[in-house]
Design a protein around this motif. Structure first.
Motif, PDB file in Angstrom:
ATOM      1  N   LEU A   1      -2.320 -14.674  -4.001  1.00  0.00           N
ATOM      2  CA  LEU A   1      -3.194 -13.452  -4.375  1.00  0.00           C
ATOM      3  C   LEU A   1      -2.587 -12.235  -5.349  1.00  0.00           C
ATOM      4  CD1 LEU A   1      -5.807 -14.066  -1.280  1.00  0.00           C
ATOM      5  CD2 LEU A   1      -5.456 -15.380  -3.403  1.00  0.00           C
ATOM      6  N   ARG A   2      -3.063 -12.057  -5.999  1.00  0.00           N
ATOM      7  CA  ARG A   2      -1.862 -10.655  -7.014  1.00  0.00           C
ATOM      8  C   ARG A   2      -3.011  -9.045  -6.773  1.00  0.00           C
ATOM      9  NH1 ARG A   2       2.176 -13.254  -8.641  1.00  0.00           N
ATOM     10  NH2 ARG A   2       1.745 -15.536  -8.718  1.00  0.00           N
ATOM     11  N   CYS A   3      -2.305  -8.730  -6.528  1.00  0.00           N
ATOM     12  CA  CYS A   3      -3.174  -6.890  -6.356  1.00  0.00           C
ATOM     13  C   CYS A   3      -1.405  -6.292  -7.512  1.00  0.00           C
ATOM     14  CB  CYS A   3      -3.279  -6.490  -5.211  1.00  0.00           C
ATOM     15  SG  CYS A   3      -3.563  -4.804  -4.581  1.00  0.00           S
ATOM     16  N   VAL A   4      -2.441  -4.925  -7.931  1.00  0.00           N
ATOM     17  CA  VAL A   4      -1.655  -3.464  -8.286  1.00  0.00           C
ATOM     18  C   VAL A   4      -2.624  -2.506  -8.371  1.00  0.00           C
ATOM     19  CG1 VAL A   4      -1.417  -3.339 -10.573  1.00  0.00           C
ATOM     20  CG2 VAL A   4      -1.320  -5.329 -10.376  1.00  0.00           C
ATOM     21  N   PRO A   5      -1.992  -1.854  -7.292  1.00  0.00           N
ATOM     22  CA  PRO A   5      -2.344  -0.915  -6.651  1.00  0.00           C
ATOM     23  C   PRO A   5      -2.523   0.305  -7.700  1.00  0.00           C
ATOM     24  CG  PRO A   5      -0.435  -2.277  -5.073  1.00  0.00           C
ATOM     25  CD  PRO A   5      -0.703  -2.668  -6.476  1.00  0.00           C
ATOM     26  N   ILE A   6      -2.973   1.256  -6.875  1.00  0.00           N
ATOM     27  CA  ILE A   6      -2.357   2.307  -7.663  1.00  0.00           C
ATOM     28  C   ILE A   6      -1.495   3.278  -7.701  1.00  0.00           C
ATOM     29  CG2 ILE A   6      -3.565   5.034  -7.831  1.00  0.00           C
ATOM     30  CD1 ILE A   6      -6.188   4.172  -6.386  1.00  0.00           C
ATOM     31  N   SER A   7      -0.962   3.282  -8.761  1.00  0.00           N
ATOM     32  CA  SER A   7       0.859   3.010  -9.671  1.00  0.00           C
ATOM     33  C   SER A   7       0.953   4.130  -7.987  1.00  0.00           C
ATOM     34  CB  SER A   7       1.015   4.481 -10.504  1.00  0.00           C
ATOM     35  OG  SER A   7       0.414   5.275 -10.876  1.00  0.00           O
TER      36      SER A   7
ATOM     37  N   VAL B   1      -7.473  -0.595  -7.658  1.00  0.00           N
ATOM     38  CA  VAL B   1      -6.857  -1.211  -7.303  1.00  0.00           C
ATOM     39  C   VAL B   1      -7.625  -3.103  -8.101  1.00  0.00           C
ATOM     40  CG1 VAL B   1      -6.129  -2.821  -5.552  1.00  0.00           C
ATOM     41  CG2 VAL B   1      -6.461  -0.184  -5.728  1.00  0.00           C
ATOM     42  N   THR B   2      -6.560  -3.784  -8.748  1.00  0.00           N
ATOM     43  CA  THR B   2      -6.092  -4.694  -9.833  1.00  0.00           C
ATOM     44  C   THR B   2      -6.360  -5.358  -8.913  1.00  0.00           C
ATOM     45  OG1 THR B   2      -6.060  -3.492 -11.700  1.00  0.00           O
ATOM     46  CG2 THR B   2      -6.343  -5.453 -12.026  1.00  0.00           C
ATOM     47  N   GLN B   3      -6.682  -6.710  -9.241  1.00  0.00           N
ATOM     48  CA  GLN B   3      -7.051  -8.336  -8.011  1.00  0.00           C
ATOM     49  C   GLN B   3      -7.056  -8.996  -8.914  1.00  0.00           C
ATOM     50  OE1 GLN B   3      -8.732  -6.319  -3.611  1.00  0.00           O
ATOM     51  NE2 GLN B   3      -7.307  -8.451  -3.480  1.00  0.00           N
TER      52      GLN B   3
ATOM     53  N   ALA C   1      -5.703  -3.191  -0.607  1.00  0.00           N
ATOM     54  CA  ALA C   1      -6.081  -1.905  -0.788  1.00  0.00           C
ATOM     55  C   ALA C   1      -4.797  -1.233  -0.646  1.00  0.00           C
ATOM     56  CB  ALA C   1      -6.787  -1.330   0.839  1.00  0.00           C
ATOM     57  N   SER C   2      -5.036   0.320  -1.211  1.00  0.00           N
ATOM     58  CA  SER C   2      -3.818   1.967  -1.253  1.00  0.00           C
ATOM     59  C   SER C   2      -4.439   2.946  -1.402  1.00  0.00           C
ATOM     60  CB  SER C   2      -3.472   1.060  -2.191  1.00  0.00           C
ATOM     61  OG  SER C   2      -4.108   1.141  -4.033  1.00  0.00           O
ATOM     62  N   LEU C   3      -3.812   3.449  -0.474  1.00  0.00           N
ATOM     63  CA  LEU C   3      -3.880   4.879  -0.564  1.00  0.00           C
ATOM     64  C   LEU C   3      -2.608   5.913  -0.779  1.00  0.00           C
ATOM     65  CD1 LEU C   3      -4.450   6.200   3.440  1.00  0.00           C
ATOM     66  CD2 LEU C   3      -4.238   3.043   2.533  1.00  0.00           C
ATOM     67  N   PRO C   4      -2.926   7.292  -1.178  1.00  0.00           N
ATOM     68  CA  PRO C   4      -1.797   7.818  -1.729  1.00  0.00           C
ATOM     69  C   PRO C   4      -0.806   8.342  -0.460  1.00  0.00           C
ATOM     70  CG  PRO C   4      -3.596   9.492  -1.468  1.00  0.00           C
ATOM     71  CD  PRO C   4      -4.147   7.744  -0.942  1.00  0.00           C
ATOM     72  N   GLN C   5      -1.287   8.295   0.834  1.00  0.00           N
ATOM     73  CA  GLN C   5      -0.549   8.936   1.827  1.00  0.00           C
ATOM     74  C   GLN C   5      -1.573   8.863   3.293  1.00  0.00           C
ATOM     75  OE1 GLN C   5      -0.359  12.931   1.025  1.00  0.00           O
ATOM     76  NE2 GLN C   5      -1.314  13.902   2.612  1.00  0.00           N
ATOM     77  N   ALA C   6      -0.993   9.008   4.213  1.00  0.00           N
ATOM     78  CA  ALA C   6      -1.966   8.630   5.800  1.00  0.00           C
ATOM     79  C   ALA C   6      -2.603   9.139   5.999  1.00  0.00           C
ATOM     80  CB  ALA C   6      -1.091   8.560   7.220  1.00  0.00           C
ATOM     81  N   GLY C   7      -4.535   9.143   6.450  1.00  0.00           N
ATOM     82  CA  GLY C   7      -5.496   9.542   6.778  1.00  0.00           C
ATOM     83  C   GLY C   7      -5.832   9.880   5.137  1.00  0.00           C
TER      84      GLY C   7
ATOM     85  N   HIS D   1       0.709   5.465  -4.730  1.00  0.00           N
ATOM     86  CA  HIS D   1       0.153   5.218  -3.654  1.00  0.00           C
ATOM     87  C   HIS D   1       1.383   4.267  -3.120  1.00  0.00           C
ATOM     88  CE1 HIS D   1      -4.471   5.763  -4.113  1.00  0.00           C
ATOM     89  NE2 HIS D   1      -3.671   6.817  -4.946  1.00  0.00           N
ATOM     90  N   LEU D   2       1.682   4.681  -1.359  1.00  0.00           N
ATOM     91  CA  LEU D   2       1.967   4.291  -0.912  1.00  0.00           C
ATOM     92  C   LEU D   2       1.521   3.192   0.093  1.00  0.00           C
ATOM     93  CD1 LEU D   2       3.943   7.997  -0.597  1.00  0.00           C
ATOM     94  CD2 LEU D   2       5.016   6.253  -2.201  1.00  0.00           C
ATOM     95  N   TYR D   3       0.928   3.745   0.811  1.00  0.00           N
ATOM     96  CA  TYR D   3       0.882   2.457   1.940  1.00  0.00           C
ATOM     97  C   TYR D   3       0.245   1.438   1.278  1.00  0.00           C
ATOM     98  CZ  TYR D   3       1.877   5.805   4.750  1.00  0.00           C
ATOM     99  OH  TYR D   3       2.764   7.436   5.395  1.00  0.00           O
ATOM    100  N   PHE D   4       0.618  -0.145   1.516  1.00  0.00           N
ATOM    101  CA  PHE D   4      -0.573  -0.938   0.497  1.00  0.00           C
ATOM    102  C   PHE D   4      -1.139  -2.065   2.009  1.00  0.00           C
ATOM    103  CE2 PHE D   4       1.082   0.485  -2.870  1.00  0.00           C
ATOM    104  CZ  PHE D   4       2.479   0.908  -2.900  1.00  0.00           C
TER     105      PHE D   4
END
Lengths: 111, 113
Positions: B21-27, B4-6, B93-99, B29-32
């Motif tokens: 403030l800018r962020c590029v999450p992992i491509s 994750v790039t900020q 922060a990012s994540l691919p799915q919940a949990g 990923h669905l949750y930010f």
């Protein structure tokens, strides 16, 4: 409001010793995550535990989630100077898309 | 390993000014998320974003704050009129799915003077 309390807040030990860091709450969490944070950096995920009583090992680090999913511990065996850092626990809240963080344990391992 | 790039890493702004403030999450990923950490304090949740809308926000995230995902890759946090107490490290922060565990960026240190 869910709170997570970590103890101790500061720990300084000699290389080769064992240590345990605790993360406690009166609330139930759907998951418990442990992160390590270096100065000026974001937290880096070490492990996620989701089942009550679950134990996960990462080399010399052992993580345990309490049976009631209200507490967790991080045990380090034969600590090394490279283990020095800030360790954060964070609880996932059921039905909510957020983490609640503890205040952190600053660990120093002296050569 | 995906990151994750900020940007920027540091931002100094005058009180009352707007900052983005800018962020590029992992491509994939669905949750930010945006979290912040005031010096010496806990990491605090600000806002979560899923399916192109805010899914949850904290009390801190008042009308001065907004988030956008304008182009499917960037994820921005705007503070409309900064206050001294907005000085903090802001983490995306990012994540691919919940949990799953989060992947955090390195943060933006915001200093309001």
């Amino acid at each position: 409001t869910q709170l997570l309390e970590q103890s101790p807040q500061f720990l300084s030990i000699q290389e080769g010793e064992n240590l345990t860091v605790y993360c406690n709450s009166s609330s139930v969490f759907s998951s418990l995550q442990w992160y390590r944070q270096e100065p000026g950096e974001g937290p880096v995920l070490l492990v996620t535990v989701v089942t009550g009583g679950e134990v996960k090992k990462l080399k010399r680090l052992t993580f345990q989630f309490g049976d009631a999913r209200k507490d967790s511990s991080l045990h380090i065996t034969a600590a090394q100077p490279g283990d020095t850092g800030l360790y954060l626990c964070a609880g996932g809240i059921q039905g909510a898309q957020k983490l609640v963080f503890g205040q952190g344990t600053r660990l120093t391992i002296n050569p | 390993e995906p990151e994750v790039t900020q940007t920027p890493s540091h931002q100094v702004t005058q009180m009352g000014q707007e900052v983005i403030l800018r962020c590029v999450p992992i491509s994939n990923h669905l949750y930010f998320y945006w979290y912040r950490q005031i010096l010496g304090q806990k990491v605090e949740f600000l806002v979560s974003f899923y399916n192109n809308e805010i899914s949850e926000k904290s009390e801190i995230f008042d009308d001065q704050f907004s988030v956008e995902r304008p182009d499917g890759s960037n994820f921005t946090l705007k503070i409309r009129s900064t206050k001294l107490e907005d000085s903090a490290m802001y983490f995306c922060a990012s994540l691919p799915q919940a949990g799953y565990g989060y992947t955090f960026g390195s943060g933006t240190r915001l200093t309001v003077v």
